[in-house]
Design a protein around this motif. Structure first.
Motif, PDB file in Angstrom:
ATOM      1  N   LEU A 187      44.118  34.909  45.502  1.00  0.00           N
ATOM      2  CA  LEU A 187      44.426  34.761  44.084  1.00  0.00           C
ATOM      3  C   LEU A 187      43.448  35.535  43.215  1.00  0.00           C
ATOM      4  CD1 LEU A 187      45.301  30.946  43.919  1.00  0.00           C
ATOM      5  CD2 LEU A 187      46.885  32.885  43.849  1.00  0.00           C
ATOM      6  N   ALA A 188      42.156  35.511  43.594  1.00  0.00           N
ATOM      7  CA  ALA A 188      41.161  36.253  42.824  1.00  0.00           C
ATOM      8  C   ALA A 188      41.420  37.747  42.891  1.00  0.00           C
ATOM      9  CB  ALA A 188      39.756  35.928  43.335  1.00  0.00           C
ATOM     10  N   GLU A 189      41.814  38.242  44.062  1.00  0.00           N
ATOM     11  CA  GLU A 189      42.134  39.675  44.188  1.00  0.00           C
ATOM     12  C   GLU A 189      43.350  40.033  43.346  1.00  0.00           C
ATOM     13  OE1 GLU A 189      42.635  40.182  48.338  1.00  0.00           O
ATOM     14  OE2 GLU A 189      40.493  40.535  48.746  1.00  0.00           O
ATOM     15  N   THR A 194      45.437  42.729  38.524  1.00  0.00           N
ATOM     16  CA  THR A 194      46.210  42.708  37.272  1.00  0.00           C
ATOM     17  C   THR A 194      45.347  43.090  36.080  1.00  0.00           C
ATOM     18  OG1 THR A 194      47.629  40.965  38.185  1.00  0.00           O
ATOM     19  CG2 THR A 194      47.657  41.285  35.803  1.00  0.00           C
ATOM     20  N   ALA A 195      44.178  42.490  35.995  1.00  0.00           N
ATOM     21  CA  ALA A 195      43.283  42.800  34.883  1.00  0.00           C
ATOM     22  C   ALA A 195      42.797  44.243  34.949  1.00  0.00           C
ATOM     23  CB  ALA A 195      42.099  41.850  34.891  1.00  0.00           C
ATOM     24  N   SER A 196      42.537  44.756  36.137  1.00  0.00           N
ATOM     25  CA  SER A 196      42.074  46.141  36.282  1.00  0.00           C
ATOM     26  C   SER A 196      43.169  47.122  35.877  1.00  0.00           C
ATOM     27  CB  SER A 196      41.632  46.400  37.726  1.00  0.00           C
ATOM     28  OG  SER A 196      40.558  45.558  38.090  1.00  0.00           O
ATOM     29  N   ASP A 197      44.423  46.813  36.200  1.00  0.00           N
ATOM     30  CA  ASP A 197      45.530  47.694  35.798  1.00  0.00           C
ATOM     31  C   ASP A 197      45.658  47.741  34.277  1.00  0.00           C
ATOM     32  OD1 ASP A 197      46.030  48.197  38.430  1.00  0.00           O
ATOM     33  OD2 ASP A 197      47.653  46.722  38.608  1.00  0.00           O
ATOM     34  N   ARG A 198      45.538  46.604  33.647  1.00  0.00           N
ATOM     35  CA  ARG A 198      45.595  46.589  32.177  1.00  0.00           C
ATOM     36  C   ARG A 198      44.447  47.379  31.576  1.00  0.00           C
ATOM     37  NH1 ARG A 198      45.382  40.474  30.954  1.00  0.00           N
ATOM     38  NH2 ARG A 198      45.167  41.278  28.828  1.00  0.00           N
ATOM     39  N   LEU A 199      43.278  47.250  32.141  1.00  0.00           N
ATOM     40  CA  LEU A 199      42.128  47.999  31.644  1.00  0.00           C
ATOM     41  C   LEU A 199      42.295  49.488  31.884  1.00  0.00           C
ATOM     42  CD1 LEU A 199      39.320  47.612  30.371  1.00  0.00           C
ATOM     43  CD2 LEU A 199      38.374  47.538  32.676  1.00  0.00           C
ATOM     44  N   ALA A 200      42.888  49.852  33.012  1.00  0.00           N
ATOM     45  CA  ALA A 200      43.106  51.278  33.307  1.00  0.00           C
ATOM     46  C   ALA A 200      44.105  51.894  32.330  1.00  0.00           C
ATOM     47  CB  ALA A 200      43.599  51.445  34.747  1.00  0.00           C
ATOM     48  N   ARG A 201      45.122  51.126  31.944  1.00  0.00           N
ATOM     49  CA  ARG A 201      46.093  51.666  30.974  1.00  0.00           C
ATOM     50  C   ARG A 201      45.424  51.920  29.625  1.00  0.00           C
ATOM     51  NH1 ARG A 201      49.600  47.899  33.548  1.00  0.00           N
ATOM     52  NH2 ARG A 201      49.197  46.347  31.928  1.00  0.00           N
ATOM     53  N   ILE A 202      44.575  51.008  29.211  1.00  0.00           N
ATOM     54  CA  ILE A 202      43.863  51.221  27.944  1.00  0.00           C
ATOM     55  C   ILE A 202      42.923  52.409  28.055  1.00  0.00           C
ATOM     56  CG2 ILE A 202      42.231  50.184  26.330  1.00  0.00           C
ATOM     57  CD1 ILE A 202      43.409  47.486  26.960  1.00  0.00           C
ATOM     58  N   ASP A 203      42.243  52.546  29.191  1.00  0.00           N
ATOM     59  CA  ASP A 203      41.361  53.701  29.381  1.00  0.00           C
ATOM     60  C   ASP A 203      42.134  55.008  29.298  1.00  0.00           C
ATOM     61  OD1 ASP A 203      39.261  51.990  29.684  1.00  0.00           O
ATOM     62  OD2 ASP A 203      39.257  52.050  31.876  1.00  0.00           O
ATOM     63  N   VAL A 373      37.604  41.332  33.496  1.00  0.00           N
ATOM     64  CA  VAL A 373      37.488  42.057  34.770  1.00  0.00           C
ATOM     65  C   VAL A 373      36.161  41.738  35.450  1.00  0.00           C
ATOM     66  CG1 VAL A 373      37.299  44.352  35.802  1.00  0.00           C
ATOM     67  CG2 VAL A 373      39.059  43.898  34.114  1.00  0.00           C
ATOM     68  N   HIS A 374      35.072  41.735  34.672  1.00  0.00           N
ATOM     69  CA  HIS A 374      33.764  41.399  35.243  1.00  0.00           C
ATOM     70  C   HIS A 374      33.753  39.960  35.768  1.00  0.00           C
ATOM     71  CE1 HIS A 374      31.765  45.089  34.220  1.00  0.00           C
ATOM     72  NE2 HIS A 374      32.057  44.979  32.928  1.00  0.00           N
ATOM     73  N   ARG A 375      34.355  39.044  35.011  1.00  0.00           N
ATOM     74  CA  ARG A 375      34.378  37.644  35.440  1.00  0.00           C
ATOM     75  C   ARG A 375      35.192  37.474  36.721  1.00  0.00           C
ATOM     76  NH1 ARG A 375      36.030  35.943  31.135  1.00  0.00           N
ATOM     77  NH2 ARG A 375      38.244  35.651  31.564  1.00  0.00           N
ATOM     78  N   ARG A 376      36.337  38.120  36.772  1.00  0.00           N
ATOM     79  CA  ARG A 376      37.164  38.016  37.971  1.00  0.00           C
ATOM     80  C   ARG A 376      36.484  38.703  39.160  1.00  0.00           C
ATOM     81  NH1 ARG A 376      41.880  35.735  36.819  1.00  0.00           N
ATOM     82  NH2 ARG A 376      42.688  35.833  34.679  1.00  0.00           N
ATOM     83  N   THR A 377      35.740  39.742  38.885  1.00  0.00           N
ATOM     84  CA  THR A 377      34.981  40.386  39.959  1.00  0.00           C
ATOM     85  C   THR A 377      33.923  39.443  40.509  1.00  0.00           C
ATOM     86  OG1 THR A 377      35.344  42.554  38.941  1.00  0.00           O
ATOM     87  CG2 THR A 377      33.572  42.377  40.556  1.00  0.00           C
ATOM     88  N   ASP A 378      33.230  38.758  39.622  1.00  0.00           N
ATOM     89  CA  ASP A 378      32.214  37.782  40.066  1.00  0.00           C
ATOM     90  C   ASP A 378      32.865  36.636  40.824  1.00  0.00           C
ATOM     91  OD1 ASP A 378      30.292  39.321  38.843  1.00  0.00           O
ATOM     92  OD2 ASP A 378      30.285  38.137  36.981  1.00  0.00           O
TER      93      ASP A 378
END
Length: 514
Positions: A187-189, A194-203, A373-378
């Motif tokens: 679930l964490a992965e 999901t959060a990383s994909d959203r961040l990549a689209r904004i980037d 993203v940082h929180r989910r990574t932790d």
């Protein structure tokens, strides 16, 4: 008042009673001593085998491998071991491994539920002497049996089963943790992806301003390069606008000085900083005019020196006019260039401010998304660490045991409980006490002479009434010529009281005398 006197019973009286009535106390003593002797002969010896054990904590996930962090953890583990030692599965497996005793009569499959329950009553866990259970890593597993060798074998087998069952429990517990943490990691992965994909689209949408956006999103970074460039452009634009205004004023001054060179004398030195030739001509014209004025102060206007000074003024003015024409062209060109520079700076500044405005609109959402993203990574990292520890615990569940033996089971030199001689002596003592009770409850009061009450409770009298201190008491019995007559009536025999009845009547007489 009625008065009576009670006689005290002395040890000599008791001894006389014992000698006079030997059967009343010897018979119970002999009977109970014989029963105790028979019980001592028939009673099987009970041996208790004691196996010393020690328990440690898991080596995984601690700063001190194998050591319990707090006493409550050790107490919890030992309570778990206690419950396992009393469990039906462990006891049944132990009995099945050892086999039935040689004197077993039942034909049912070994072991039955009743036999397991009986074995459960012979098993206990106890702390070392002087210690409290759960406060020390050492404890004792104790097993009782009628056979010394069987007690030792049962203690050894039960400790083995206990270690195996505790290892199975650790494995089951670790497997449950592995399953749970595996789902947590999955679930964490998923959430991190999901959060990383959203961040990549904004980037991707931000493009070249990604660095600026990340700098703005990080509050600890301070100013961004774009913000600093905007500040620099604003400073440069102000400087260009000031230069443009100075050139405009200089152009007006030069255009006015083109017809009258003396108009240049009113110009400030700041305006002429960009025209050094004009500044020098201005100074020369001022010097020439000053010299002419000095000459006119001492000479006539037609004087040759005065005329020469005026000629010099005219010549300087002519040079100023020529220089003004050249300077006007240069100032106009510089004014044009400065105007274009101001326009370019305005455009660049507007574009930079527009970029900042767009970045500011998405900064808050981007910062929250980056923090997520940082929180989910932790979270994923923590879950992976816990999963690794759970797998390590599961791997060590069967490779190493947390319970260790100390030496081998020991039963001691003699069985537990009182010896046969102690049992026989106890039976004899109980029989003697019972005989004394029977003797004192059944002995006749005439033999004991326990008390003497004022007034005729028992005995012989010649009168039917007795007078004491002016009071007359009726006698319940009157004896005439050896005959006992209750209240004057004939009686065939003297009434005898037991010791218990005598005590009751004495107590009644005491109450009446009060």
């Amino acid at each position: 008042m009625s008065q009576f006197r009670q006689q005290t019973i002395t040890p000599t009286d008791v001894l006389k009673l014992l000698v006079a009535n030997p059967l009343r106390w010897i018979a119970p003593t002999v009977v109970l001593a014989a029963a105790a002797f028979a019980y001592a002969l028939a009673r099987p010896a009970v041996w208790e085998a004691s196996q010393a054990l020690t328990v440690r904590d898991e080596a995984v996930g601690g700063d001190r491998p194998g050591k319990f962090h707090v006493v409550e953890d050790m107490k919890t583990v030992q309570e778990t071991i206690l419950e396992l030692a009393k469990s039906h599965a462990v006891l049944a497996a132990t009995l099945k491994r050892i086999g039935p005793p040689s004197d077993r009569q039942s034909q049912l499959a070994w072991p039955t539920d009743q036999e397991v329950a009986a074995f459960q009553g012979t098993v206990k866990l106890s702390p070392p002497k002087g210690a409290e259970f759960g406060k020390t890593e050492v404890f004792y597993l104790q097993v009782q049996s009628n056979d010394r060798e069987r007690a030792i074998t049962l203690a050894s087998a039960l400790s083995d089963q206990l270690k195996q069952r505790f290892a199975d429990l650790r494995d089951s517990k670790a497997q449950s943790m592995v399953d749970e943490l595996s789902k947590t990691v999955t679930l964490a992965e998923t959430d991190l992806t999901t959060a990383s994909d959203r961040l990549a689209r904004i980037d991707a949408e931000v493009g070249s301003d990604l660095g600026e956006l990340r700098t703005l999103a990080d509050a600890a970074m301070g100013d961004s390069p774009l913000r600093r460039s905007v500040t620099e452009m604003e400073t440069e634009l102000r400087s260009a606008q000031a230069t443009n205004r100075a050139n405009e004023e200089l152009l007006q001054l030069l255009e006015g000085s083109q017809n009258d060179p003396k108009f240049l004398l009113a110009a400030s030195s700041r305006l002429l900083e960009a025209q050094p030739a004009l500044r020098r001509l201005k100074d020369s014209l001022m010097d020439a005019q000053l010299h002419t004025a000095q000459l006119l102060g001492s000479m006539a206007e037609a004087h040759p020196h005065v005329q020469a000074a005026k000629a010099i003024e005219q010549e300087i003015g002519q040079h100023i006019s020529e220089e003004v024409e050249a300077a006007i062209g240069g100032v106009k060109l510089e004014l044009h260039l400065s105007a274009e520079r101001c326009a370019a700076l305005d455009k660049q500044l507007a574009a930079a401010k527009d970029r900042l405005s767009k970045l500011a609109e998405i900064r808050a959402g981007y910062a929250n998304l980056a923090a997520e993203v940082h929180r989910r990574t932790d979270t994923l990292r923590s879950a992976e660490n816990q999963l690794a520890e759970a797998r390590a615990s599961q791997a060590g569940a069967h490779s190493a045991s947390l319970i260790s033996r100390i030496d081998i089971p020991d039963t001691g030199a003699s069985p537990i409980g009182p010896s046969r001689s102690v049992i026989v002596l106890g039976g004899a003592a109980g029989g003697f006490l019972l005989g004394l009770a029977i003797l004192f409850l059944t002995i006749q009061s005439s033999q004991l002479e326990a008390a003497e009450v004022k007034g005729p409770i028992y005995g012989t009298t010649q009168n039917s009434t007795t007078t004491t201190n002016g009071h007359t008491f009726a006698a319940p019995y009157a004896v005439v010529n050896g005959d006992s007559r209750p209240n004057g009536k004939p009686a065939t025999a003297t009434h005898g009281l037991s010791f218990k009845e005598a005590l009751t009547k004495i107590e009644a007489g005491n109450r009446r005398s009060r």
